[in-house]
Enzyme design. Structure first.
Site, PDB file in Angstrom:
ATOM      1  N   ARG A  66      50.666  24.985  44.079  1.00  0.00           N
ATOM      2  CA  ARG A  66      50.814  26.363  43.616  1.00  0.00           C
ATOM      3  C   ARG A  66      52.073  26.536  42.767  1.00  0.00           C
ATOM      4  O   ARG A  66      52.063  27.244  41.750  1.00  0.00           O
ATOM      5  CB  ARG A  66      50.848  27.308  44.832  1.00  0.00           C
ATOM      6  N   LEU A  94      49.709  36.922  41.453  1.00  0.00           N
ATOM      7  CA  LEU A  94      50.704  36.647  40.410  1.00  0.00           C
ATOM      8  C   LEU A  94      51.983  36.063  41.023  1.00  0.00           C
ATOM      9  O   LEU A  94      52.411  36.487  42.098  1.00  0.00           O
ATOM     10  CB  LEU A  94      51.068  37.932  39.664  1.00  0.00           C
ATOM     11  N   HIS A 110      41.199  48.665  39.588  1.00  0.00           N
ATOM     12  CA  HIS A 110      40.614  48.409  40.911  1.00  0.00           C
ATOM     13  C   HIS A 110      39.400  49.317  41.077  1.00  0.00           C
ATOM     14  O   HIS A 110      39.473  50.514  40.745  1.00  0.00           O
ATOM     15  CB  HIS A 110      41.651  48.673  42.018  1.00  0.00           C
ATOM     16  N   ASP A 151      47.412  45.976  45.371  1.00  0.00           N
ATOM     17  CA  ASP A 151      46.908  47.312  45.010  1.00  0.00           C
ATOM     18  C   ASP A 151      47.852  48.428  45.466  1.00  0.00           C
ATOM     19  O   ASP A 151      47.421  49.533  45.788  1.00  0.00           O
ATOM     20  CB  ASP A 151      45.503  47.542  45.618  1.00  0.00           C
ATOM     21  N   GLN A 179      30.927  54.243  34.399  1.00  0.00           N
ATOM     22  CA  GLN A 179      31.410  55.634  34.333  1.00  0.00           C
ATOM     23  C   GLN A 179      32.921  55.748  34.555  1.00  0.00           C
ATOM     24  O   GLN A 179      33.520  56.764  34.225  1.00  0.00           O
ATOM     25  CB  GLN A 179      30.678  56.498  35.364  1.00  0.00           C
TER      26      GLN A 179
HETATM   27  C1  GRF Z   1      35.727  44.866  38.176  1.00  0.00           C
HETATM   28  O1  GRF Z   1      34.889  45.523  39.100  1.00  0.00           O
HETATM   29  C2  GRF Z   1      37.150  45.281  38.425  1.00  0.00           C
HETATM   30  O2  GRF Z   1      37.292  46.585  38.911  1.00  0.00           O
HETATM   31  C3  GRF Z   1      37.588  44.332  39.491  1.00  0.00           C
HETATM   32  O3  GRF Z   1      36.940  43.103  39.197  1.00  0.00           O
HETATM   33  C4  GRF Z   1      35.767  43.366  38.431  1.00  0.00           C
HETATM   34  C5  GRF Z   1      35.891  42.597  37.143  1.00  0.00           C
HETATM   35  O4  GRF Z   1      34.736  42.710  36.433  1.00  0.00           O
HETATM   36  N1  GRF Z   1      39.018  44.188  39.492  1.00  0.00           N
HETATM   37  P1  GRF Z   1      34.726  42.186  34.901  1.00  0.00           P
HETATM   38  O5  GRF Z   1      35.155  40.728  34.927  1.00  0.00           O
HETATM   39  O6  GRF Z   1      35.681  43.038  34.124  1.00  0.00           O
HETATM   40  O7  GRF Z   1      33.298  42.384  34.466  1.00  0.00           O
END
Ligand code: GRF
Length: 201
Positions: A66, A94, A110, A151, A179
């Protein structure tokens, strides 16, 4: 001009929303300097290549450990020197040094209304499975700054989405993406670009 690096791990639909937003002018004064993925098979890398955006894979498993991965990731980021790092479905923790070096310059999307359904283990379909299990009538998405927690950084934007009768996790995930995610992430980047470095002529 706001130079951004987008970090991805999967399909890249949020990356695509950013690419489309820049092309349409909905995202002003912004340039994607590179896309970085931990996953060589991420379709998001193909989306970047299709637009001649440098698509870079830095896979943890190709390093001794890592620490070596973290160093390679950090060195690449320092070479790219973005104004803003955007995590768009990036499933790698990260390096703390990166969070410190880019304090308040890393944002994440998120797929829930934080503080609901977030934290360790809440990613992808699991978020929507838990929302359906709890029986919430409204869910949505959140853009937030990234700090040392999971988060837990300051919230920048949120958008609510109705949960409908008969929703499955996949149906709900799709609606939240369409959406909410693909709306508030580009909007947040445009606002940062207009407020910060993007203001210069
Ligand atoms: C999305 O649902 C985002 O909210 C989450 O991971 C997913 C990524 O999807 N963090 P994509 O690779 O952008 O299609």
């Amino acid at each position: 001009m706001l130079n951004i690096v987008v970090c991805v791990s999967g399909g890249g639909t949020n990356l695509q929303a950013i690419i489309d937003g820049i092309e349409s002018g909905r995202i002003r004064n912004t340039k994607i300097k590179a896309v970085i993925s931990n996953n060589a098979g991420a379709y998001a890398l193909k989306r970047a290549e299709a637009k001649n955006i440098p698509a870079i894979c830095i896979a943890p498993k190709s390093f001794a450990g890592r620490e070596a991965f973290n160093k390679a990731f950090l060195d690449k980021m320092e070479e790219l020197a973005p104004d803003l790092i955007v995590l768009a479905g990036f499933l790698v923790i990260l390096p703390e040094k990166m969070i410190a070096a880019y304090r308040n310059r890393i944002i994440n999307i998120h797929p829930s209304l934080i503080p609901s359904f977030c934290g360790t283990g809440f990613y992808g379909l699991k978020v929507h499975e838990e929302a359906l299990k709890r029986g919430v009538k409204v869910t949505g998405a959140t853009v937030h700054y990234v700090d040392e927690g999971t988060d837990t950084g300051a919230i920048i934007a949120q958008k609510a989405v109705d949960v409908l009768p008969g929703d499955t996790p996949r149906l709900l995930q799709k609606r939240v993406m369409e959406q909410a995610e693909w709306v508030i992430l580009p909007k947040a980047i445009d606002e940062i670009a207009s407020k910060g470095k993007g203001n210069e002529a």
